[in-house]
Scaffold this active site. Structure first.
Site, PDB file in Angstrom:
ATOM      1  N   ASP A 166       0.896  -1.311  -0.343  1.00  0.00           N
ATOM      2  CA  ASP A 166       0.025   0.073  -0.528  1.00  0.00           C
ATOM      3  C   ASP A 166       0.563   1.394  -0.143  1.00  0.00           C
ATOM      4  OD1 ASP A 166      -2.563   1.174   0.829  1.00  0.00           O
ATOM      5  OD2 ASP A 166      -1.069   2.369   1.586  1.00  0.00           O
TER       6      ASP A 166
ATOM      7  N   TYR B  18       3.274   9.911  -0.488  1.00  0.00           N
ATOM      8  CA  TYR B  18       3.982   9.564  -0.129  1.00  0.00           C
ATOM      9  C   TYR B  18       5.429   9.664  -0.437  1.00  0.00           C
ATOM     10  CZ  TYR B  18       0.668   6.617   2.673  1.00  0.00           C
ATOM     11  OH  TYR B  18      -0.396   6.084   3.260  1.00  0.00           O
TER      12      TYR B  18
ATOM     13  N   LYS C 153      -3.109   5.699  -3.952  1.00  0.00           N
ATOM     14  CA  LYS C 153      -3.995   6.630  -3.420  1.00  0.00           C
ATOM     15  C   LYS C 153      -3.709   8.160  -4.192  1.00  0.00           C
ATOM     16  CE  LYS C 153      -4.182   4.587   0.816  1.00  0.00           C
ATOM     17  NZ  LYS C 153      -2.112   4.497   1.524  1.00  0.00           N
TER      18      LYS C 153
ATOM     19  N   HIS D  79      -7.584   9.900  -1.477  1.00  0.00           N
ATOM     20  CA  HIS D  79      -6.966   9.198  -0.165  1.00  0.00           C
ATOM     21  C   HIS D  79      -7.288  10.174   0.839  1.00  0.00           C
ATOM     22  CE1 HIS D  79      -2.515   9.217   1.248  1.00  0.00           C
ATOM     23  NE2 HIS D  79      -3.091   9.459   2.297  1.00  0.00           N
TER      24      HIS D  79
END
Length: 266
Positions: free
Chosen positions: A43, A48, A73, A106
């Protein structure tokens, strides 16, 4: 590895590996370690900043693509259909993938109906095998349902022993939406790793606080994606399928629920 079946028939590992806050320079090694010790669900997320590293690790692992379950996401604060279409292509490009197994929004950004419409089109075209949302509270989730054509397969929300999301889980079940936990170990907050209830229960099974906390969620059929940069901890977090918490243990852990976020979410 135990799996859950999403509302479109796709099977997803109930335990995966999360890469939140792992720097790109370290992420490739971590994902390779995770895959090598047996994780098959990874994931990540656009925000990120480590999608490329995840993609490198996938290619280096030597594991067949169809044996892996890859989630990312969309992060589009300003919203909009066209931005979402482009963002989906960006993620596929960043990871050098032909398709994603799961694509999540998200959080409920402004314009989330239009973002979700782009996700539905990606799903219908085969670019993603499943779609869903993250951080959607029951009210926003219900609002999305009024306009969507594809009921979300997943809602990924903060879920751990101190915030157990029992009411949200029951609502999701009504629509066949699988609840998935982010931060299943509470990021160590609220003295998770020294919690006396978890420690006493763990002693009965020869398990750590982390393993008891993960097992509790898994027995409630909640998907978990614990993160660690240490290979030994990755192995420990996977070692949760050889014991079953008793009904009494489950009831004791249920009492740990504080009913509120540890991270200033809704």
């Amino acid at each position: 590895m135990q799996k859950v079946t999403l509302n479109n028939g796709i099977k997803m590992p109930i335990l995966g590996y999360g890469v939140y806050q792992i720097p790109a320079r370290e992420c490739e090694r971590c994902v390779l370690d995770a895959i090598n010790v047996g994780y098959r669900s990874i994931d990540t997320a656009q925000v990120y900043g480590n999608e490329k590293a995840v993609g490198y690790a996938i290619r280096k692992s030597g594991v067949q693509r169809d044996e892996l379950f890859i989630t990312t996401k969309l992060y589009i604060p300003s919203g909009g259909y066209r931005r979402a279409v482009n963002a989906i292509e960006d993620s596929l490009r960043s990871m050098h993938l032909d398709y994603l197994d799961l694509l999540l929004m998200h959080e409920p950004f402004h314009g989330y109906h239009e973002i979700y419409r782009a996700m539905e089109e990606a799903y219908q075209s085969g670019k993603v095998r499943a779609i869903g949302v993250s951080n959607f509270n029951p009210g926003v989730f219900a609002d999305l349902l009024e306009s969507c054509n594809v009921i979300p397969m997943i809602n990924q929300v903060e879920t751990h022993v101190f915030r157990q999301q029992t009411q949200s889980q029951e609502m999701m079940k009504q629509y066949g939406t699988q609840i998935e936990s982010w931060s299943p170990l509470a990021a160590g907050e609220n003295h998770f790793f020294s919690n006396e209830t978890l420690r006493e229960i763990g002693q009965k099974y020869g398990k750590s606080n982390a393993q008891v906390g993960l097992r509790y969620l898994i027995q409630r059929e909640i998907v978990v994606i614990p993160k660690s940069t240490q290979k030994e901890r990755m192995i420990e977090n996977m070692d949760v399928f050889d014991f079953t918490l008793s009904a009494d243990d489950m009831a004791k852990i249920a009492l740990l629920d504080k009913g509120k976020s540890l991270f200033s979410w809704y």
